[in-house]
Design a protein around this motif. Structure first.
Motif, PDB file in Angstrom:
ATOM      1  N   PHE A   1      15.538  12.153  22.477  1.00 45.72           N
ATOM      2  CA  PHE A   1      13.691  11.473  20.806  1.00 45.72           C
ATOM      3  C   PHE A   1      13.009  10.737  21.965  1.00 45.72           C
ATOM      4  N   GLY A   2      13.197  10.753  22.683  1.00 46.25           N
ATOM      5  CA  GLY A   2      12.308   9.627  23.511  1.00 46.25           C
ATOM      6  C   GLY A   2      12.631   8.566  23.438  1.00 46.25           C
ATOM      7  N   GLY A   3      14.157   8.208  23.394  1.00 40.21           N
ATOM      8  CA  GLY A   3      14.596   7.016  23.460  1.00 40.21           C
ATOM      9  C   GLY A   3      14.270   6.394  22.166  1.00 40.21           C
ATOM     10  N   GLY A   4      14.083   6.745  21.184  1.00 38.70           N
ATOM     11  CA  GLY A   4      13.334   5.776  19.638  1.00 38.70           C
ATOM     12  C   GLY A   4      14.099   6.656  19.078  1.00 38.70           C
ATOM     13  N   HIS A   5      14.265   6.049  17.608  1.00 37.73           N
ATOM     14  CA  HIS A   5      15.084   6.095  16.581  1.00 37.73           C
ATOM     15  C   HIS A   5      14.741   6.782  15.201  1.00 37.73           C
ATOM     16  N   PRO A   6      15.087   8.611  15.640  1.00 36.69           N
ATOM     17  CA  PRO A   6      14.442   9.057  14.662  1.00 36.69           C
ATOM     18  C   PRO A   6      13.822   9.375  12.838  1.00 36.69           C
ATOM     19  N   ASP A   7      14.131   7.531  12.667  1.00 39.80           N
ATOM     20  CA  ASP A   7      14.098   7.622  11.019  1.00 39.80           C
ATOM     21  C   ASP A   7      12.700   7.647  10.853  1.00 39.80           C
ATOM     22  N   PRO A   8      12.306   8.460   9.494  1.00 45.82           N
ATOM     23  CA  PRO A   8      11.162   8.475   9.573  1.00 45.82           C
ATOM     24  C   PRO A   8      10.827   7.075   7.921  1.00 45.82           C
ATOM     25  N   ASN A   9      10.678   5.765   8.453  1.00 45.58           N
ATOM     26  CA  ASN A   9      10.752   5.058   8.047  1.00 45.58           C
ATOM     27  C   ASN A   9       9.454   3.868   8.167  1.00 45.58           C
ATOM     28  N   PRO A  10       8.956   3.521   8.026  1.00 48.11           N
ATOM     29  CA  PRO A  10       8.205   1.854   8.254  1.00 48.11           C
ATOM     30  C   PRO A  10       8.821   1.530   9.175  1.00 48.11           C
ATOM     31  N   THR A  11       9.828   0.840   9.742  1.00 55.01           N
ATOM     32  CA  THR A  11      10.150   0.345  11.403  1.00 55.01           C
ATOM     33  C   THR A  11      10.325   1.294  12.068  1.00 55.01           C
ATOM     34  N   TYR A  12      10.855   2.168  12.010  1.00 56.44           N
ATOM     35  CA  TYR A  12      10.973   3.011  13.344  1.00 56.44           C
ATOM     36  C   TYR A  12      10.110   4.048  13.438  1.00 56.44           C
ATOM     37  N   ALA A  13       9.469   4.716  12.399  1.00 59.39           N
ATOM     38  CA  ALA A  13       8.266   5.453  13.309  1.00 59.39           C
ATOM     39  C   ALA A  13       6.557   4.652  13.277  1.00 59.39           C
ATOM     40  N   GLU A  14       7.248   3.708  14.067  1.00 60.44           N
ATOM     41  CA  GLU A  14       6.312   2.573  14.508  1.00 60.44           C
ATOM     42  C   GLU A  14       4.602   3.270  14.891  1.00 60.44           C
ATOM     43  N   GLN A  15       4.890   4.381  15.493  1.00 62.85           N
ATOM     44  CA  GLN A  15       3.616   4.660  16.323  1.00 62.85           C
ATOM     45  C   GLN A  15       2.425   5.333  15.407  1.00 62.85           C
ATOM     46  N   LEU A  16       3.221   6.333  14.547  1.00 57.12           N
ATOM     47  CA  LEU A  16       2.473   6.336  13.495  1.00 57.12           C
ATOM     48  C   LEU A  16       2.130   5.223  11.943  1.00 57.12           C
ATOM     49  N   ILE A  17       2.847   4.745  12.054  1.00 52.20           N
ATOM     50  CA  ILE A  17       2.413   3.712  10.800  1.00 52.20           C
ATOM     51  C   ILE A  17       1.156   2.439  11.469  1.00 52.20           C
ATOM     52  N   ALA A  18       1.192   2.257  13.029  1.00 48.69           N
ATOM     53  CA  ALA A  18      -0.072   1.986  13.709  1.00 48.69           C
ATOM     54  C   ALA A  18      -0.931   2.946  13.261  1.00 48.69           C
ATOM     55  N   THR A  19      -1.120   4.020  13.269  1.00 49.45           N
ATOM     56  CA  THR A  19      -2.229   4.832  13.782  1.00 49.45           C
ATOM     57  C   THR A  19      -2.445   4.564  12.244  1.00 49.45           C
ATOM     58  N   MET A  20      -1.919   5.687  11.232  1.00 53.39           N
ATOM     59  CA  MET A  20      -2.605   4.946   9.752  1.00 53.39           C
ATOM     60  C   MET A  20      -3.112   3.726   9.420  1.00 53.39           C
ATOM     61  N   PHE A  21      -2.327   2.091   9.979  1.00 55.07           N
ATOM     62  CA  PHE A  21      -3.633   1.698   9.570  1.00 55.07           C
ATOM     63  C   PHE A  21      -4.483   0.529  10.302  1.00 55.07           C
ATOM     64  N   ALA A  22      -4.958   1.389  11.481  1.00 52.00           N
ATOM     65  CA  ALA A  22      -5.807   1.736  12.325  1.00 52.00           C
ATOM     66  C   ALA A  22      -7.457   1.578  11.443  1.00 52.00           C
ATOM     67  N   ASP A  23      -8.396   1.027  12.265  1.00 54.79           N
ATOM     68  CA  ASP A  23      -9.169   1.150  11.124  1.00 54.79           C
ATOM     69  C   ASP A  23     -10.196   2.560  11.785  1.00 54.79           C
ATOM     70  N   ASP A  24      -9.459   3.821  12.417  1.00 51.63           N
ATOM     71  CA  ASP A  24     -10.022   4.831  12.622  1.00 51.63           C
ATOM     72  C   ASP A  24      -9.101   5.660  11.362  1.00 51.63           C
ATOM     73  N   ALA A  25      -8.235   5.602  11.434  1.00 50.30           N
ATOM     74  CA  ALA A  25      -6.875   5.962  10.494  1.00 50.30           C
ATOM     75  C   ALA A  25      -7.861   7.149   9.881  1.00 50.30           C
ATOM     76  N   PRO A  26      -6.465   8.442  10.014  1.00 52.58           N
ATOM     77  CA  PRO A  26      -6.405   9.681   9.345  1.00 52.58           C
ATOM     78  C   PRO A  26      -6.325   9.864   7.419  1.00 52.58           C
ATOM     79  N   ASP A  27      -6.728  10.785   7.454  1.00 47.82           N
ATOM     80  CA  ASP A  27      -6.721  10.523   6.237  1.00 47.82           C
ATOM     81  C   ASP A  27      -5.416  10.462   5.128  1.00 47.82           C
ATOM     82  N   PHE A  28      -3.714  10.979   6.385  1.00 55.46           N
ATOM     83  CA  PHE A  28      -3.025  11.628   5.403  1.00 55.46           C
ATOM     84  C   PHE A  28      -1.868  12.259   6.816  1.00 55.46           C
ATOM     85  N   GLY A  29      -0.872  10.802   6.269  1.00 56.02           N
ATOM     86  CA  GLY A  29      -0.148  10.663   7.867  1.00 56.02           C
ATOM     87  C   GLY A  29       1.441  10.899   7.856  1.00 56.02           C
TER      88      GLY A  29
END
Ligand code: G16
Length: 548
Positions: free
Chosen positions: A246-274
């Motif tokens: 899993f690329g060395g990651g922890h494949p648990d979809p929660n705010p702690t381990y899905a950090e890339q998604l969370i960073a994307t969804m909290f960025a200024d140009d965040a998508p509508d749905f993550g």
């Protein structure tokens, strides 16, 4: 057929947990650890000679080798046919779908779910019955009992099967069919949701989504469904190439381990749905722009909006949730006038309710949501359901939640996990709580954070309404006079020490009070939990490892 009978001895500790047997890869790599457990599964089943077995896993390290071992054992034990995903891959919901669609006798799924993978990571195996769902406790206990009296296992002296090419081959008398891991599942999902409307939304250019496959099994499913069938732009799926670790990651979809998604969804140009899914594709996390949806709320929102999706347009028979999941869905069920069931943690407890037609939707606080379309929770299904609701309601994720809370009130909810705690300390903490159960109801507890009136306290026990089976010691519940509650459980899915889970829930009806930060809203209950269980003192931890 060259069947070999290999002498073996029982190996201690092969008791399936919440979802199958999970141990370190280094344990499973030692012959005959896997062989013993697989033989114990087969020894627990009747009448499978000549029948079909479904086989696949989440692709983590050791998946490929384990699949070859199991194929040979299935042949030697007399199965007639095995349907195996290409390269040994099947997500957990896809395996459930294949078992049901092809009327298989059962299936073996190789996964340690959201646990990390790789040579030093975790591995797991579980058996699913002919309804496509995880084996009930009656069978998992029989497997454990058989693992304790094994004297031999059966295997075949044969070369490995090439699993790269689709098609049929023989392994002794066994027919091995290598199947496309995605097709059956994708077809089933397409029959439940409005792909025309979702596709139009994703292609509109005004709506962007980001699905994080976390380098786990859902990558190929997400590519086929979101990009190929629905036409979402290529960048809509990230980390879509499955990797053994899993690329060395922890494949648990929660705010702690899905950090890339969370960073994307909290960025200024965040998508509508993550959204994100886990190692084996059964869990999901839903995120709006700068807004995280708790799994308990997700179940409630899907229940309230279910008829917007074609597959559920006729309404729901009922809903079920695990005991520690918040009661948000109960409020929806009450308004809809449908049944609502509270089960122990573990998807296997939903099977009878689904089979009996008592419920249509099920969900758990542990990021699992699903329906009667299969007998597992289903990450991609949940994402499609949300997309269908968004396409129909044309509101943001946050607006849908705020509207939901206005109608039903808000169940503030959080889970605090203390991972890798010393097992003796964790068991001591649970015993300490059990010892208080008789005297807690009626007590007023004065803390600096407030006064708490305990209304009820028990160790959750469940009687299955379909077959009457009873499961005890399923989590300690302390209910307060204002409807708030604290629940304590030890996880049944970890592989190191113990994981203490503390579940906190507080209901607030007044919409003016719906914008409080969650941990702040639950501050009093967090202090109460520590006071009741002595968490800091007994675990030596000041803060949880993970907060969801
Ligand atoms: C499994 C079970 C779920 C359960 C979760 C957490 O999920 O199927 O029903 O809620 O474990 O269980 P525990 O709190 O005992 O760790 P998965 O996704 O790990 O297969």
């Amino acid at each position: 057929m060259n069947v070999k009978t290999i002498a073996t001895r029982p190996i201690a500790g092969q008791r399936p947990g919440t979802s199958g047997l999970r141990k370190k890869v280094t344990v499973f790599e030692q012959t005959p650890y896997l062989e013993n457990f697989v033989q114990a599964i087969f020894d627990s089943l009747d009448g499978y000679a000549g029948q079909t077995l479904v086989l696949g896993g989440d692709g983590r390290y050791h998946n490929a080798a384990a699949i070859q071992t199991i194929l040979k054992m299935a042949a030697a034990n007399g199965f007639g046919r095995v349907l195996v995903g290409r390269r040994g891959i099947l997500s957990t919901p896809a395996a459930s779908c294949v078992i049901r669609k092809h009327r298989a006798y059962g299936g073996i799924i190789l996964s340690a779910s959201h646990n990390p993978g790789g040579p030093e990571g975790d591995f797991g195996i579980k058996y699913n019955t002919g309804n496509g769902g995880p084996a009930p406790e009656k069978i998992t206990e029989a497997i454990y009992a058989n693992s304790g009296k094994l004297t031999r296992y059966l295997t075949l002296d044969a070369p490995d099967v090439d699993l790269d090419l689709l098609g049929s081959t023989k392994l002794g008398d066994l027919q091995v069919e290598v199947i496309d891991p995605v097709a059956d599942h994708a077809d089933l999902l397409a029959s439940l949701f409005d792909f025309d409307k979702i596709g139009a939304l994703l292609r509109s250019g005004t709506f962007r989504m980001c699905f994080d496959a976390m380098h786990a099994v859902t990558g190929p499913y997400a590519h086929e469904i979101f990009i190929k069938r629905l036409g979402a732009p290529a960048g809509s799926v990230i980390n879509g190439v499955p990797l053994e670790d899993f690329g060395g990651g922890h494949p648990d979809p929660n705010p702690t381990y899905a950090e890339q998604l969370i960073a994307t969804m909290f960025a200024d140009d965040a998508p509508d749905f993550g959204a994100a899914s886990d190692g084996d594709g059964d869990r999901n996390m839903i995120v709006g722009r700068r807004f995280i949806v708790t799994p308990s709320d997700s179940l409630a929102v899907l229940a309230a909006n279910a008829t917007l999706a074609p597959g559920y347009a006729g309404g729901l028979a009922g809903v079920a949730r695990s005991m520690p999941t918040s009661a948000a869905a109960d409020r929806v069920a009450e308004k809809l006038g449908i049944g609502c069931y509270e089960t122990p943690t573990g998807w296997k407890f939903f099977g009878n309710l689904l089979d009996a037609g008592k419920v249509t939707l099920c969900g758990e606080e542990s990021a699992g949501t699903g329906s009667d379309h299969v007998r597992e929770k289903d990450g991609v299904w949940a994402v499609l359901f949300w997309l269908n609701v968004l396409a129909e309601r044309k509101l943001s994720v946050e607006a849908i939640l705020r509207d939901h809370w206005k109608t039903y009130g808000r169940n503030y909810y959080s889970r605090h996990d203390y991972e890798g705690v010393d097992s003796a300390a964790a068991n001591g903490l649970v015993e300490h709580l059990r010892a208080q159960l008789a005297t807690l109801p009626g007590r007023r507890l004065e803390l600096p954070q407030g006064t708490f009136h305990v209304k009820s306290a028990d160790d959750f026990a469940y009687t299955d309404p379909v077959d009457g089976s009873v499961s005890t010691k399923q989590g300690i519940r302390v209910g307060l006079a204002d409807g708030s509650r604290v629940v304590f459980r030890l996880s049944g899915t970890g592989t190191e020490g113990a994981t203490l889970r503390v579940y906190l829930e507080r209901y607030v009806a007044d919409p003016a009070q719906h914008a409080i930060e969650t941990q702040q809203a639950l501050g009093g209950l967090i202090a109460l939990a520590d006071q009741l269980a002595g968490i800091r003192e007994r675990t030596g931890r000041d803060t949880p490892t993970v907060i969801t």
